[in-house]
Enzyme design. Structure first.
Site, mmCIF file in Angstrom:
data_model
loop_
_atom_site.group_PDB
_atom_site.id
_atom_site.type_symbol
_atom_site.label_atom_id
_atom_site.label_comp_id
_atom_site.label_asym_id
_atom_site.label_seq_id
_atom_site.Cartn_x
_atom_site.Cartn_y
_atom_site.Cartn_z
ATOM 1 N N LYS A 12 0.817 -1.215 0.000
ATOM 2 C CA LYS A 12 0.000 0.000 0.000
ATOM 3 C C LYS A 12 0.863 1.284 0.000
ATOM 4 O O LYS A 12 2.067 1.232 0.280
ATOM 5 C CB LYS A 12 -0.929 -0.028 1.214
ATOM 6 N N TYR A 52 -12.696 -1.902 -3.530
ATOM 7 C CA TYR A 52 -13.157 -2.044 -2.142
ATOM 8 C C TYR A 52 -14.679 -1.970 -2.020
ATOM 9 O O TYR A 52 -15.193 -1.661 -0.942
ATOM 10 C CB TYR A 52 -12.509 -0.964 -1.267
ATOM 11 N N PHE A 60 -15.471 3.962 7.033
ATOM 12 C CA PHE A 60 -14.110 4.273 6.592
ATOM 13 C C PHE A 60 -13.927 4.174 5.073
ATOM 14 O O PHE A 60 -12.828 4.404 4.556
ATOM 15 C CB PHE A 60 -13.095 3.364 7.309
ATOM 16 N N ARG A 88 -2.514 -14.250 4.685
ATOM 17 C CA ARG A 88 -3.249 -13.549 5.751
ATOM 18 C C ARG A 88 -2.495 -13.672 7.084
ATOM 19 O O ARG A 88 -2.420 -12.722 7.858
ATOM 20 C CB ARG A 88 -4.679 -14.116 5.897
ATOM 21 N N THR A 94 -5.655 -6.741 10.868
ATOM 22 C CA THR A 94 -5.915 -5.471 10.181
ATOM 23 C C THR A 94 -5.301 -4.297 10.948
ATOM 24 O O THR A 94 -4.686 -3.409 10.359
ATOM 25 C CB THR A 94 -7.436 -5.261 10.035
ATOM 26 N N ARG A 105 2.357 -6.521 9.166
ATOM 27 C CA ARG A 105 1.685 -5.336 9.714
ATOM 28 C C ARG A 105 2.244 -4.937 11.073
ATOM 29 O O ARG A 105 2.298 -3.750 11.412
ATOM 30 C CB ARG A 105 0.171 -5.585 9.758
ATOM 31 N N ASN A 115 -1.907 0.322 6.986
ATOM 32 C CA ASN A 115 -1.397 -0.956 7.494
ATOM 33 C C ASN A 115 -0.547 -1.713 6.479
ATOM 34 O O ASN A 115 -0.393 -2.929 6.561
ATOM 35 C CB ASN A 115 -2.552 -1.804 8.050
ATOM 36 N N HIS A 118 -2.213 -5.294 1.630
ATOM 37 C CA HIS A 118 -3.527 -5.911 1.428
ATOM 38 C C HIS A 118 -3.306 -7.366 1.040
ATOM 39 O O HIS A 118 -2.340 -7.686 0.357
ATOM 40 C CB HIS A 118 -4.296 -5.221 0.287
ATOM 41 N N GLU A 129 -9.897 -10.530 -7.379
ATOM 42 C CA GLU A 129 -8.928 -9.439 -7.217
ATOM 43 C C GLU A 129 -7.766 -9.558 -8.201
ATOM 44 O O GLU A 129 -7.258 -8.547 -8.702
ATOM 45 C CB GLU A 129 -8.413 -9.414 -5.767
HETATM 46 N N1 UDP Z 1 -9.762 -0.065 7.434
HETATM 47 C C1 UDP Z 1 -9.802 1.184 8.043
HETATM 48 N N2 UDP Z 1 -10.496 1.324 9.221
HETATM 49 C C2 UDP Z 1 -11.148 0.287 9.810
HETATM 50 C C3 UDP Z 1 -11.104 -0.981 9.187
HETATM 51 C C4 UDP Z 1 -10.402 -1.117 8.007
HETATM 52 O O1 UDP Z 1 -9.235 2.141 7.544
HETATM 53 O O2 UDP Z 1 -11.757 0.469 10.873
HETATM 54 C C5 UDP Z 1 -9.023 -0.208 6.171
HETATM 55 C C6 UDP Z 1 -7.702 -0.917 6.353
HETATM 56 O O3 UDP Z 1 -6.752 -0.322 5.472
HETATM 57 C C7 UDP Z 1 -8.013 -2.327 5.901
HETATM 58 C C8 UDP Z 1 -9.024 -2.077 4.788
HETATM 59 O O4 UDP Z 1 -9.789 -0.983 5.264
HETATM 60 O O5 UDP Z 1 -6.856 -3.003 5.465
HETATM 61 C C9 UDP Z 1 -9.948 -3.216 4.470
HETATM 62 O O6 UDP Z 1 -10.570 -3.657 5.663
HETATM 63 P P1 UDP Z 1 -10.695 -5.196 6.001
HETATM 64 O O7 UDP Z 1 -11.604 -5.325 7.166
HETATM 65 O O8 UDP Z 1 -11.047 -5.944 4.753
HETATM 66 O O9 UDP Z 1 -9.230 -5.569 6.501
HETATM 67 P P2 UDP Z 1 -8.088 -6.465 5.839
HETATM 68 O O10 UDP Z 1 -8.763 -7.546 5.033
HETATM 69 O O11 UDP Z 1 -7.270 -5.548 4.976
HETATM 70 O O12 UDP Z 1 -7.304 -7.004 6.995
HETATM 71 MG MG MG Z 2 -10.258 -7.451 3.591
#
Ligand code: UDP
Ligand code: MG
Length: 136
Positions: A12, A52, A60, A88, A94, A105, A115, A118, A129
């Site tokens: 990112k 997204y 968010f 993952r 996250t 992360r 973070n 992705h 994706e």
């Molecule tokens: N995100 C954020 N605030 C939140 C939750 C998520 O800014 O409270 C952002 C963060 O960059 C995250 C992305 O949205 O990586 C996608 O969220 P997801 O829950 O899918 O998390 P991930 O799969 O990336 O762990």
């Molecule tokens: Mg996700």
């Protein structure tokens, strides 16, 4: 039986900006992933919104899409046995604060929004994706 899978990974903007691209790729390689395809690009906000879309009702969403389109990113197809789950785990939670020791992360993430990486969350989403960024 173990399955060779592909997953989509993105380095990112916060990580590209801090010149962490090489270090993060090395972590993937060290953990047994092959980088099948990769490109460094900057996307438009409307493309981030498509990528997204699953989060469109979240508070968010707007900031997230602005952020992903705010600077260069590196998108990669990673391949390994059980690549989706393995990536993952390697990424960590996250929120970097909750991410386990040794995860990407934990090491590089600045905050829940910045973070650093992705990773696809299911085999089905990985296919969608990968197509999103690499079809044609
Ligand atoms: N995100 C954020 N605030 C939140 C939750 C998520 O800014 O409270 C952002 C963060 O960059 C995250 C992305 O949205 O990586 C996608 O969220 P997801 O829950 O899918 O998390 P991930 O799969 O990336 O762990
Ligand atoms: Mg996700």
């Amino acid at each position: 039986m173990s399955d060779i899978e592909q997953t989509l990974s993105i380095i990112k903007p916060d990580a590209v900006e801090r010149s962490l691209e090489k270090e993060i790729k090395e972590i993937f390689i060290k953990n047994g992933f092959s980088i099948i395809q990769e490109k460094k690009i900057q996307i438009e906000k409307n493309e981030a919104e498509k990528f997204y879309k699953v989060h469109e009702t979240k508070p968010f969403y707007n900031d997230l899409c602005s952020y992903l389109s705010s600077g260069p990113i590196v998108v990669m197809i990673l391949e390994k046995i059980n690549a989706v789950k393995s990536n993952r785990e390697l990424m960590g939670s996250t929120n970097p604060k909750d991410a386990k020791e040794g995860s990407i992360r934990k090491k590089y993430g600045i905050s829940i929004d910045k973070n650093s990486v992705h990773g696809s969350d299911s085999i089905e989403n990985a296919k969608l994706e990968i197509d999103f960024f690499f079809k044609d």
